[in-house]
Design an enzyme around this catalytic site. Sequence first.
Site, PDB file in Angstrom:
ATOM      1  CG  HIS A   1      13.828 -24.701 -70.932  1.00  0.00           C
ATOM      2  ND1 HIS A   1      12.900 -25.308 -71.751  1.00  0.00           N
ATOM      3  CD2 HIS A   1      14.703 -24.081 -71.762  1.00  0.00           C
ATOM      4  CE1 HIS A   1      13.188 -25.061 -73.009  1.00  0.00           C
ATOM      5  NE2 HIS A   1      14.281 -24.327 -73.043  1.00  0.00           N
TER       6      HIS A   1
ATOM      7  CB  SER B   1      15.870 -21.649 -73.576  1.00  0.00           C
ATOM      8  OG  SER B   1      15.681 -21.693 -74.976  1.00  0.00           O
TER       9      SER B   1
END
Length: 395
Positions: free
Chosen positions: A259, A207
């Site tokens: 993230h 991610s």
Amino acid sequence: MGEKESETAPIWGRTRQSESNNNNNNINPMNVESSALSEQHRSQNRSRGSSYEERGRGVKEFRSWFSWLIPCFVIANVVVFVITMYVNNCPKKSGDCFAGFLGRFSFQSTRENPLLGPSSLTLRTMGGLDVKKVVKGDEGWRLLSCNWLHGGVVHLLVNMLTLLFIGMRMEREFGFIRIGLLYLISGFGGSILSALFLRSNISVGASGAVFGLLGGMLSEIFINWTIYSNKVVTIITLVLIVAVNLGLGVLPGVDNFAHIGGFGTGFLLGFVLLIRPHYGWINQRNAPATKPHKYNIYQAVLWTVSLLVLLGWFIAGLISLFNNVDGNKHCSWCHYLSCVPTSRWSCNREPASCTTTQLGNQLSITCLRNGKSGSYILANPSDSRINSLCVQLCR
């Protein structure tokens, strides 16, 4: 790699030149006035078989790269997941498995891993981000290896579909070297921020690298500002996409620090890697030798500042990490960036910890976090089986 022979549009739609020249498939550099082109040159520009020199000074047809690296990244992630499930071997090590018909590749119980994947012990063995092993065990390679592991089929599918959608488009636009570096370095940056704030749990997933591509797409618009005509709409769209995804990251069990770190790294790196000379919408590899590359002053400033900030972030982050600095002690509110507690869920990220007692074939387990206990008829249970039961009790 080679280039496709067909013409293509820029990654974010039409440039200013193409809007003002709809009848011509070729795109003129912005600093070359159209009146300076003779009719002879214009006719040459319409001939796709002619060389760039024959098309006229400063005029070039855009051709895209062939995307192969991003699909290779996707295949590598899938292969690593299959190997991880093979090593996990739920029927032998845990016993309580989901989709048992898959045999050795069956998943851990959904009570333990709702993402349909391996146990946390297997992820740690395969190279998941374990801060204690990184700092005290000199296993810094986990900052990279964790980006190739996934917690389950659901986790893998979401990341790989996003990577294909975004990554292939960017690779066709900028080539495999720059996009490959953007992906790998962003994943590394996400791992550093995750390790500084998530000190106990195992962290895995691509991610951070995928968010790095989103960050690079956004900074590419700023560094090449004068090329685009629909930049405001594009920026708003990108910001909304990122905001929604980061918003979902505050749910429990999601490593939003990876993230954020990946996006921030990719945003800074985009200014460095995705800069274009402002002499037209061209493929820089085959730029006409008669017209040198030209960068605007603001581009040089953004490139320099971004590179310095990026280097400073990596140096400071790595020094803090290997000195065992806990980011939460220096930022009392930062934990809310990764999880916001509500009446429906808790943000307690402490790993499952239990006491066990074995009397003959009876195993008693008590979770130290919530006090729940359970008794099981098991003879000589494996560590993986005990950990699996402990995780279920502590949920």
